[in-house]
Design a protein around this motif. Structure first.
Motif, short mmCIF file in Angstrom:
data_model
loop_
_atom_site.label_atom_id
_atom_site.label_comp_id
_atom_site.label_asym_id
_atom_site.label_seq_id
_atom_site.Cartn_x
_atom_site.Cartn_y
_atom_site.Cartn_z
N HIS A 97 0.84 -1.19 0.00
CA HIS A 97 0.00 0.00 0.00
C HIS A 97 0.88 1.25 0.00
O HIS A 97 1.98 1.26 0.55
N ALA A 98 0.41 2.33 -0.62
CA ALA A 98 1.20 3.56 -0.77
C ALA A 98 1.57 4.20 0.57
O ALA A 98 2.58 4.88 0.68
N LYS A 99 0.76 3.98 1.60
CA LYS A 99 1.07 4.60 2.90
C LYS A 99 2.40 4.11 3.46
O LYS A 99 3.07 4.83 4.19
N TYR A 100 2.78 2.87 3.12
CA TYR A 100 4.05 2.35 3.63
C TYR A 100 5.24 3.01 2.95
O TYR A 100 6.32 3.05 3.52
N ASP A 101 5.06 3.54 1.75
CA ASP A 101 6.12 4.33 1.11
C ASP A 101 6.24 5.69 1.79
O ASP A 101 7.32 6.25 1.92
N ILE A 102 5.10 6.25 2.19
CA ILE A 102 5.10 7.59 2.81
C ILE A 102 5.57 7.52 4.26
O ILE A 102 6.34 8.37 4.72
N LEU A 103 5.14 6.51 5.00
CA LEU A 103 5.41 6.42 6.43
C LEU A 103 6.56 5.45 6.74
O LEU A 103 6.57 4.83 7.80
N ARG A 104 7.52 5.33 5.84
CA ARG A 104 8.68 4.46 6.10
C ARG A 104 9.48 4.97 7.28
O ARG A 104 9.57 6.18 7.51
#
Length: 54
Positions: free
Chosen positions: A44-51
């Motif tokens: 999911h894209a959130k895992y790229d943002i919240l790494r």
């Protein structure tokens, strides 16, 4: 002296209070969906943002 387009004080307070409660509710929902979205997909894209390395 009140302006002719201005309502009574309690009406203004009521409208401002309702708008404030809605605004606070939107901020609570925003933070809830950011930190506990319920999404479990690791791609999911959130895992790229919240790494952790960001």
């Amino acid at each position: 002296m009140q302006h002719m387009l201005m309502g009574p004080l309690w009406g203004i307070v009521a409208v401002a209070s309702i708008a404030g409660v809605i605004t606070v509710g939107c901020f609570v929902a925003m933070f809830w969906m950011i930190f506990r979205p319920g999404e479990k997909d690791p791609h999911h894209a959130k895992y790229d943002i919240l790494r952790p390395d960001r």
